[in-house]
Design an enzyme around this catalytic site. Sequence first.
Site, PDB file in Angstrom:
ATOM      1  N   CYS A 147       0.867  -1.175   0.000  1.00 43.66           N
ATOM      2  CA  CYS A 147       0.000   0.000   0.000  1.00 43.66           C
ATOM      3  C   CYS A 147       0.905   1.226   0.000  1.00 43.66           C
ATOM      4  O   CYS A 147       2.119   1.108   0.184  1.00 43.66           O
ATOM      5  CB  CYS A 147      -0.852   0.052   1.261  1.00 43.66           C
ATOM      6  SG  CYS A 147      -1.943  -1.360   1.452  1.00 43.66           S
ATOM      7  N   ARG A 201       1.170   1.981  -5.947  1.00 39.66           N
ATOM      8  CA  ARG A 201       1.395   0.990  -4.881  1.00 39.66           C
ATOM      9  C   ARG A 201       0.100   0.293  -4.456  1.00 39.66           C
ATOM     10  O   ARG A 201       0.136  -0.673  -3.687  1.00 39.66           O
ATOM     11  CB  ARG A 201       2.012   1.663  -3.651  1.00 39.66           C
ATOM     12  CG  ARG A 201       3.399   2.222  -3.879  1.00 39.66           C
ATOM     13  CD  ARG A 201       3.930   2.814  -2.589  1.00 39.66           C
ATOM     14  NE  ARG A 201       4.158   1.793  -1.594  1.00 39.66           N
ATOM     15  CZ  ARG A 201       5.307   1.194  -1.360  1.00 39.66           C
ATOM     16  NH1 ARG A 201       6.365   1.519  -2.058  1.00 39.66           N
ATOM     17  NH2 ARG A 201       5.410   0.274  -0.434  1.00 39.66           N
ATOM     18  N   GLU A 205       9.073 -13.458 -24.127  1.00 32.77           N
ATOM     19  CA  GLU A 205       8.110 -12.360 -24.113  1.00 32.77           C
ATOM     20  C   GLU A 205       8.773 -10.997 -24.058  1.00 32.77           C
ATOM     21  O   GLU A 205       8.248 -10.038 -24.594  1.00 32.77           O
ATOM     22  CB  GLU A 205       7.070 -12.526 -23.002  1.00 32.77           C
ATOM     23  CG  GLU A 205       7.597 -12.686 -21.622  1.00 32.77           C
ATOM     24  CD  GLU A 205       6.492 -12.991 -20.591  1.00 32.77           C
ATOM     25  OE1 GLU A 205       5.327 -12.656 -20.825  1.00 32.77           O
ATOM     26  OE2 GLU A 205       6.823 -13.558 -19.547  1.00 32.77           O
ATOM     27  N   HIS A 253      16.174 -37.150 -27.172  1.00 29.71           N
ATOM     28  CA  HIS A 253      15.126 -37.840 -27.924  1.00 29.71           C
ATOM     29  C   HIS A 253      14.652 -36.985 -29.092  1.00 29.71           C
ATOM     30  O   HIS A 253      13.462 -36.965 -29.417  1.00 29.71           O
ATOM     31  CB  HIS A 253      13.973 -38.193 -26.980  1.00 29.71           C
ATOM     32  CG  HIS A 253      14.410 -39.103 -25.877  1.00 29.71           C
ATOM     33  ND1 HIS A 253      14.523 -40.460 -26.033  1.00 29.71           N
ATOM     34  CD2 HIS A 253      14.834 -38.832 -24.622  1.00 29.71           C
ATOM     35  CE1 HIS A 253      14.969 -40.988 -24.907  1.00 29.71           C
ATOM     36  NE2 HIS A 253      15.174 -40.018 -24.039  1.00 29.71           N
ATOM     37  N   LYS A 299      -1.330  -7.201 -19.451  1.00 35.50           N
ATOM     38  CA  LYS A 299      -1.089  -7.668 -18.081  1.00 35.50           C
ATOM     39  C   LYS A 299      -2.083  -8.749 -17.694  1.00 35.50           C
ATOM     40  O   LYS A 299      -1.761  -9.696 -17.011  1.00 35.50           O
ATOM     41  CB  LYS A 299      -1.162  -6.481 -17.122  1.00 35.50           C
ATOM     42  CG  LYS A 299      -0.796  -6.827 -15.683  1.00 35.50           C
ATOM     43  CD  LYS A 299       0.659  -7.248 -15.557  1.00 35.50           C
ATOM     44  CE  LYS A 299       1.028  -7.789 -14.214  1.00 35.50           C
ATOM     45  NZ  LYS A 299       2.236  -8.629 -14.280  1.00 35.50           N
TER      46      LYS A 299
HETATM   47  C1  F6R Z   1       4.180 -13.963 -18.093  1.00 30.90           C
HETATM   48  C2  F6R Z   1       2.867 -13.617 -17.580  1.00 30.90           C
HETATM   49  C3  F6R Z   1       1.698 -14.425 -18.028  1.00 30.90           C
HETATM   50  C4  F6R Z   1       0.739 -14.641 -16.850  1.00 30.90           C
HETATM   51  C5  F6R Z   1      -0.519 -15.392 -17.295  1.00 30.90           C
HETATM   52  C6  F6R Z   1      -1.445 -15.640 -16.137  1.00 30.90           C
HETATM   53  O1  F6R Z   1       5.175 -13.136 -17.552  1.00 30.90           O
HETATM   54  O2  F6R Z   1       2.709 -12.683 -16.837  1.00 30.90           O
HETATM   55  O3  F6R Z   1       2.078 -15.640 -18.585  1.00 30.90           O
HETATM   56  O4  F6R Z   1       1.388 -15.368 -15.878  1.00 30.90           O
HETATM   57  O5  F6R Z   1      -1.184 -14.637 -18.263  1.00 30.90           O
HETATM   58  O6  F6R Z   1      -1.838 -14.442 -15.562  1.00 30.90           O
HETATM   59  P1  F6R Z   1      -2.413 -14.363 -14.091  1.00 30.90           P
HETATM   60  O7  F6R Z   1      -1.331 -14.757 -13.164  1.00 30.90           O
HETATM   61  O8  F6R Z   1      -2.843 -12.932 -13.930  1.00 30.90           O
HETATM   62  O9  F6R Z   1      -3.558 -15.320 -14.042  1.00 30.90           O
END
Ligand code: F6R
Length: 603
Positions: free
Chosen positions: A2, A27, A483, A499, A598
């Site tokens: 926070c 935050r 990524e 393999h 995100k």
């Molecule tokens: C990779 C990344 C993604 C998330 C995935 C799941 O760095 O951030 O692969 O891990 O999209 O997202 P959450 O954790 O928000 O369910």
Amino acid sequence: MCGIAGIVSVRNISDRLLRSIKNLEYRGYDSCGVAILTKDRIEIRKEVGTVEEVDRKEKLAEPQGFLGISHTRWATHGKVTQINSHPHLSCDGTIAVVHNGIISNYRALKDELIQIGHRFVSETDTEVISHLIEEYYQVEGDIEKSLIKAFQLLEGTYAFALISTREPDKIFCARRESPLVLGVGSDSMFVGSDINAFVEFTKDIVILEDGEYAIITANSYSIKDGSTGSQIQRKVQTINWSAEVAQKGGYPHFMLKEIHEQPDVVKTVLNLDTRDIQKLAEMIHESERTYLVGVGTTYYVALAGQYYFSKIVGCYLPAVSSDEFEYVAEVNPNTLFLCASQSGETYDTLKALRYAKKKGSKTAAIVNVIGSSVAREVNHAIMQSSGPEICVLSTKAALAQIVILLRTALELARLKGHISEQTFSEYMKQLELLPQMIRQILDEKTGNIRNIAYRRAQIKNWLFLGRGIYMAVAMEAALKMKEVTYQHAEGMPGGFMKHGTIALIDDDTYTLVLVPPREEDDLYHQTMSNVEEIKARKGFIVGFHHGKSDSIFDEEVVLPDAPPLIAPLLQLVVGQLFAYFSAVALKRNVDKPRSLAKSVTVA
Ligand code: F6R
């Protein structure tokens, strides 16, 4: 995580206090509030929403005063509600507190305080601070003395700031492992969880160290030792960060900042209430089968968890990618669906969760965002409390989730009598080393990792190999690489290579090998046999390994010896840094790589 801010001044502070929380919003942004000392009372304005939304409704800067504290919340204990937002008052309204972090013994303290007549209005751990200090004040008649007593009793990782009508010209603040910094102005003093709270107003700062508390007035600051109350001399430092750099804590990217937050994030996870972890262990114990579920990075979190459960408890908990769950899992009322999700909103994970629920499965989750769909829809949610992760790539949240799974595996092993109490505490001791070992790697190995990454950034195809849990880490490191750099990296189990993939190896192929500590005899030798196989075909090898330098590697990151339990987690951090510096060398958009979001909320 926070955001805490406080200002005491010879002039009105309201507008500046509002600016402070605007600047701390990254935050935490589920709710916010201010407490301003107006004449002889504390006026509180707080509500759910972003600072802008709450200000529109509550007019946060309307109360006029020379002293106040403010807060942006990232909920950990208690839902996102107006009542749970900070600041929190004592029963008599003479003390207001804002807080960041976790008070791990709050339940016991709250029960005691209720028994002696205190009335709690919120579900937060924070509220115990105001009531506890109120209680001590009745005996001590002095806020500082009461604060010392409370500070000694409060366990966990936390920081707080407090104002009181009893001493209307002072802000009191204290920290135990959560950050807190003072700002020194010409006619005002500031406190903040970080310098963003006041960088607009002053660049002169004094950092508070662990276990210290401070008292600030409009023209003075004093820092004291929390256990003895003795004065500590600390000089002012001047920083020259721009507001943008300050938001990133002085780091060029949120990704690097979040990688560096990991020692604290792990400490927070180690302080999460044991009863929540035990409850999860019991749910696993009572189920015929538990699926560990996640997607992208959280699938690799699940995979790492799978290895910990098998190693520590001797139980096979299959890791399944959320998007494949419906096609492969056998779900019924005797199964447990346990997923990890940073956002708690990921489409694939939610779809798998809803499918499991429809089939009558019990459900649990490790989630970072309180109030998110996953957190609301499962039977038992563990809030990981890692604070907002701004970079699109998951780093600190993923590490925290693995540590929670590891703690759960230890609790389950204890519950099943698979390990003795003594072994349990030895493992816990090893786990407690993790924050400082990550810190050591960040301090001592960053240059080494950066140099390799800069030299090899142009490599377009990587093979990342690991065995056992290192396979999960290799896959996660490869995902990070892909990524953020847009270069290809394929994570693979070491034994799998011969393999098929071994056909690729020649003097123009690049392999990263994650080598376990020598103590893991079989795993170590098997991994080194992969290294030999690649060498025999003149392949180029980067090795992450422990102990001492080994000339078999073309490039190496030599890590300190570490207990097998935590060594893979150290390598995870090295993998994050390797991807980060490779991306920097390639001038990629580190925090927002192309095509990524995100939170992936669509099919
Ligand atoms: C990779 C990344 C993604 C998330 C995935 C799941 O760095 O951030 O692969 O891990 O999209 O997202 P959450 O954790 O928000 O369910």
